[in-house]
Design a protein around this motif. Structure first.
Motif, PDB file in Angstrom:
ATOM      1  N   LEU A 169       1.255  -1.561  -0.247  1.00 51.52           N
ATOM      2  CA  LEU A 169       0.175   0.058  -0.213  1.00 51.52           C
ATOM      3  C   LEU A 169       0.943   1.399   0.173  1.00 51.52           C
ATOM      4  N   ARG A 170       2.463   0.979   0.181  1.00 49.19           N
ATOM      5  CA  ARG A 170       3.134   2.644  -0.134  1.00 49.19           C
ATOM      6  C   ARG A 170       3.240   2.389  -1.540  1.00 49.19           C
ATOM      7  N   ALA A 171       3.595   1.652  -2.293  1.00 48.62           N
ATOM      8  CA  ALA A 171       4.177   1.458  -3.419  1.00 48.62           C
ATOM      9  C   ALA A 171       3.434   1.854  -4.396  1.00 48.62           C
ATOM     10  N   ALA A 172       3.860   3.431  -5.639  1.00 50.01           N
ATOM     11  CA  ALA A 172       2.874   3.531  -6.117  1.00 50.01           C
ATOM     12  C   ALA A 172       2.000   2.857  -7.535  1.00 50.01           C
ATOM     13  N   PRO A 173       1.541   2.991  -7.324  1.00 54.40           N
ATOM     14  CA  PRO A 173       0.297   1.696  -8.662  1.00 54.40           C
ATOM     15  C   PRO A 173       1.245   2.338 -10.343  1.00 54.40           C
ATOM     16  N   LEU A 174       0.927   2.127 -11.250  1.00 51.26           N
ATOM     17  CA  LEU A 174       1.581   1.721 -12.336  1.00 51.26           C
ATOM     18  C   LEU A 174       1.371   3.689 -12.978  1.00 51.26           C
ATOM     19  N   GLY A 175       0.179   3.344 -12.578  1.00 50.31           N
ATOM     20  CA  GLY A 175      -0.137   4.928 -13.317  1.00 50.31           C
ATOM     21  C   GLY A 175      -0.657   5.202 -15.064  1.00 50.31           C
ATOM     22  N   GLU A 176      -0.518   6.092 -14.948  1.00 53.04           N
ATOM     23  CA  GLU A 176      -1.381   6.905 -16.613  1.00 53.04           C
ATOM     24  C   GLU A 176       0.416   7.722 -16.503  1.00 53.04           C
ATOM     25  N   TRP A 177       1.270   7.422 -17.437  1.00 55.61           N
ATOM     26  CA  TRP A 177       2.352   8.232 -18.280  1.00 55.61           C
ATOM     27  C   TRP A 177       1.626   7.429 -19.870  1.00 55.61           C
ATOM     28  N   PRO A 178       2.190   9.109 -20.912  1.00 58.98           N
ATOM     29  CA  PRO A 178       1.705   9.829 -21.898  1.00 58.98           C
ATOM     30  C   PRO A 178       2.501   7.797 -22.917  1.00 58.98           C
ATOM     31  N   ASP A 179       1.681   7.709 -24.099  1.00 61.11           N
ATOM     32  CA  ASP A 179       1.903   7.085 -25.114  1.00 61.11           C
ATOM     33  C   ASP A 179       3.842   7.476 -25.814  1.00 61.11           C
ATOM     34  N   PRO A 180       4.293   7.236 -26.515  1.00 66.60           N
ATOM     35  CA  PRO A 180       5.344   8.154 -26.887  1.00 66.60           C
ATOM     36  C   PRO A 180       5.258   8.566 -28.255  1.00 66.60           C
ATOM     37  N   VAL A 181       5.802   9.494 -28.869  1.00 63.23           N
ATOM     38  CA  VAL A 181       5.125  10.876 -29.431  1.00 63.23           C
ATOM     39  C   VAL A 181       5.157  10.081 -30.231  1.00 63.23           C
ATOM     40  N   ASP A 182       5.241   8.794 -30.957  1.00 58.72           N
ATOM     41  CA  ASP A 182       5.394   8.580 -32.577  1.00 58.72           C
ATOM     42  C   ASP A 182       4.663   7.202 -32.467  1.00 58.72           C
ATOM     43  N   GLY A 183       4.223   6.591 -31.438  1.00 57.75           N
ATOM     44  CA  GLY A 183       3.438   5.546 -31.230  1.00 57.75           C
ATOM     45  C   GLY A 183       3.829   4.452 -31.180  1.00 57.75           C
ATOM     46  N   PHE A 184       3.461   3.507 -30.351  1.00 54.31           N
ATOM     47  CA  PHE A 184       4.260   2.460 -30.190  1.00 54.31           C
ATOM     48  C   PHE A 184       5.053   1.321 -31.383  1.00 54.31           C
ATOM     49  N   ARG A 185       6.358   1.187 -31.001  1.00 56.77           N
ATOM     50  CA  ARG A 185       6.929   1.158 -32.079  1.00 56.77           C
ATOM     51  C   ARG A 185       8.708  -0.088 -31.295  1.00 56.77           C
ATOM     52  N   LEU A 186       9.350  -0.930 -32.390  1.00 57.05           N
ATOM     53  CA  LEU A 186      10.336  -1.402 -31.617  1.00 57.05           C
ATOM     54  C   LEU A 186      12.052   0.088 -31.891  1.00 57.05           C
ATOM     55  N   ARG A 187      12.392   0.415 -30.134  1.00 55.23           N
ATOM     56  CA  ARG A 187      12.804   0.778 -30.700  1.00 55.23           C
ATOM     57  C   ARG A 187      14.306   0.828 -29.361  1.00 55.23           C
ATOM     58  N   VAL A 188      15.489   0.632 -30.328  1.00 60.12           N
ATOM     59  CA  VAL A 188      17.058   0.841 -29.896  1.00 60.12           C
ATOM     60  C   VAL A 188      18.232   1.434 -29.145  1.00 60.12           C
ATOM     61  N   TYR A 189      17.725   2.401 -27.702  1.00 58.21           N
ATOM     62  CA  TYR A 189      18.999   2.820 -27.802  1.00 58.21           C
ATOM     63  C   TYR A 189      19.994   2.179 -27.902  1.00 58.21           C
ATOM     64  N   ARG A 190      21.166   2.640 -27.804  1.00 56.34           N
ATOM     65  CA  ARG A 190      22.883   2.396 -28.166  1.00 56.34           C
ATOM     66  C   ARG A 190      23.421   2.743 -27.140  1.00 56.34           C
ATOM     67  N   LEU A 191      23.805   2.217 -25.579  1.00 54.00           N
ATOM     68  CA  LEU A 191      24.733   3.161 -24.573  1.00 54.00           C
ATOM     69  C   LEU A 191      26.318   3.619 -25.009  1.00 54.00           C
ATOM     70  N   ALA A 192      26.395   3.416 -26.504  1.00 54.58           N
ATOM     71  CA  ALA A 192      27.722   4.066 -26.881  1.00 54.58           C
ATOM     72  C   ALA A 192      27.546   5.018 -27.138  1.00 54.58           C
ATOM     73  N   ASP A 193      25.943   5.820 -27.636  1.00 52.42           N
ATOM     74  CA  ASP A 193      25.276   7.026 -28.095  1.00 52.42           C
ATOM     75  C   ASP A 193      25.306   7.799 -27.503  1.00 52.42           C
ATOM     76  N   THR A 194      25.834   7.268 -25.404  1.00 48.44           N
ATOM     77  CA  THR A 194      25.101   8.245 -24.883  1.00 48.44           C
ATOM     78  C   THR A 194      26.042   7.654 -23.707  1.00 48.44           C
ATOM     79  N   PRO A 195      27.288   8.203 -23.282  1.00 47.63           N
ATOM     80  CA  PRO A 195      28.483   8.009 -22.677  1.00 47.63           C
ATOM     81  C   PRO A 195      28.541   8.029 -20.974  1.00 47.63           C
ATOM     82  N   ILE A 196      28.661   7.605 -20.689  1.00 46.47           N
ATOM     83  CA  ILE A 196      29.298   8.594 -19.065  1.00 46.47           C
ATOM     84  C   ILE A 196      29.340   9.190 -19.185  1.00 46.47           C
ATOM     85  N   ALA A 197      28.739  10.630 -19.003  1.00 54.00           N
ATOM     86  CA  ALA A 197      29.024  11.824 -18.874  1.00 54.00           C
ATOM     87  C   ALA A 197      28.962  12.826 -17.859  1.00 54.00           C
ATOM     88  N   PRO A 198      29.401  14.167 -17.573  1.00 55.59           N
ATOM     89  CA  PRO A 198      29.727  14.819 -15.920  1.00 55.59           C
ATOM     90  C   PRO A 198      28.499  15.807 -15.822  1.00 55.59           C
TER      91      PRO A 198
END
Length: 313
Positions: free
Chosen positions: A153-182
């Motif tokens: 009862l203390r944990a937030a439920p899933l709730g309603e977060w908006p759909d992605p801007v161009d709809g649901f689709r397969l997406r791949v975010y490669r970590l090499a494109d976003t290295p750890i940064a200060p």
């Protein structure tokens, strides 16, 4: 959220998000969950020999698999998005959803849309998938189902977060494109039902004089340890009912493992091995991280109504 972050910890500047769940102080606090996958019988073993362990938090199911080359993991009529976490020891995979297909051989955050999909394993290795508890078959098969026979009862439920801007689709975010940064905490990605932070690999034990005890008012933290050795430190606040009080926990956990840290416990995690990596998971997505500008795919995934996100990262 309350913190005892050092002044040079970037999280000390986070905006404090208002709690989304109001509870009476006497509401029991759930015990933490400590799950060392390889020390437990798998939830399922395929004919191909892949072994999968399923464990849950209040809103999330983690599927950890020692996958064999040639294995195919299919989801038919999946009701919502799920994610695949690829790190340095993950198996190369090919993911198919509808007409889209992507081969992923590097570290990445992969988002698979609702509906039918396939994850094909191209070489032996680890496969990690994150599902919400909406999928009945996965929720009912978890190793720690008894821990959530009664809801938190203390944990937030899933709730309603908006759909992605161009709809649901397969997406791949490669970590090499976003290295750890200060100036940015880890590498954070969000979907409609989960937020994941790929923390940096640490080449040495964590400094015992620079830990970061803090608590979350109303959301769990799932700390997924994929390399090294860790000690999770957890302190349970006292409520008016002393029969509900729990002792502090400072326990070592091997990898691969998860520790599910319940709200509103004070907690911090200490890497104690010569080399370690931790991935933090939150479901639903965190509001404070969403307002920080640290979410790397915020352009694709809008914030929940009423949550402002600064432009850029």
């Amino acid at each position: 959220m309350s913190t005892q972050y050092a002044s040079d910890d970037i999280r000390s500047k986070l905006a404090v998000a208002a709690p989304t769940v109001e509870v009476d102080p006497s509401t029991p606090i759930k015990p933490s969950q400590w799950i060392e996958f390889l020390a437990l019988p798998p939830s399922e073993t395929s004919e191909h020999g892949s072994r999968t362990w399923l464990a849950r938090s209040a809103t999330l199911v983690v599927a950890y698999t020692e996958a064999r080359a040639g294995e195919v993991f299919a989801r038919a009529g999946q009701p919502d998005e799920y994610a695949v976490l690829q790190y340095s020891e993950s198996a190369p995979i090919r993911v198919t959803a509808g007409e889209a297909a992507e081969e992923v051989r590097e570290e990445a955050f992969v988002v698979v849309p609702p509906g039918d999909s396939l994850v094909e394993v191209l070489e032996d290795g680890v496969l990690i998938r994150l599902f919400s508890i909406v999928a009945d078959d996965l929720r009912e098969a978890v190793l720690n189902a008894d821990a959530y026979a009664e809801p938190d009862l203390r944990a937030a439920p899933l709730g309603e977060w908006p759909d992605p801007v161009d709809g649901f689709r397969l997406r791949v975010y490669r970590l090499a494109d976003t290295p750890i940064a200060p100036g940015r905490f880890g590498r954070i990605f969000r979907t409609t039902n989960v937020m994941v932070n790929f923390l940096a690999e640490e080449p040495a034990p964590r400094d015992r004089e620079k830990l970061s005890p803090h608590y979350h008012d109303d959301f769990e933290q799932v700390s997924l340890a994929v390399k090294g050795r860790f000690v999770h430190h957890i302190r349970y606040p006292w409520g008016p009912d002393s029969t509900q009080w729990r002792p502090d926990e400072s326990r070592e956990i091997a990898t691969p493992s998860i520790c599910v840290i319940p709200p509103p416990t004070i907690h911090t995690t200490q890497g104690i091995g010569p080399h370690q990596q931790l991935i933090d998971i939150f479901s639903p997505p965190r509001v404070d991280f969403s307002t920080s500008g640290w979410v790397l795919n915020a352009a694709d995934y809008p914030a929940k109504p009423g949550v402002g996100i600064p432009e850029g990262n």
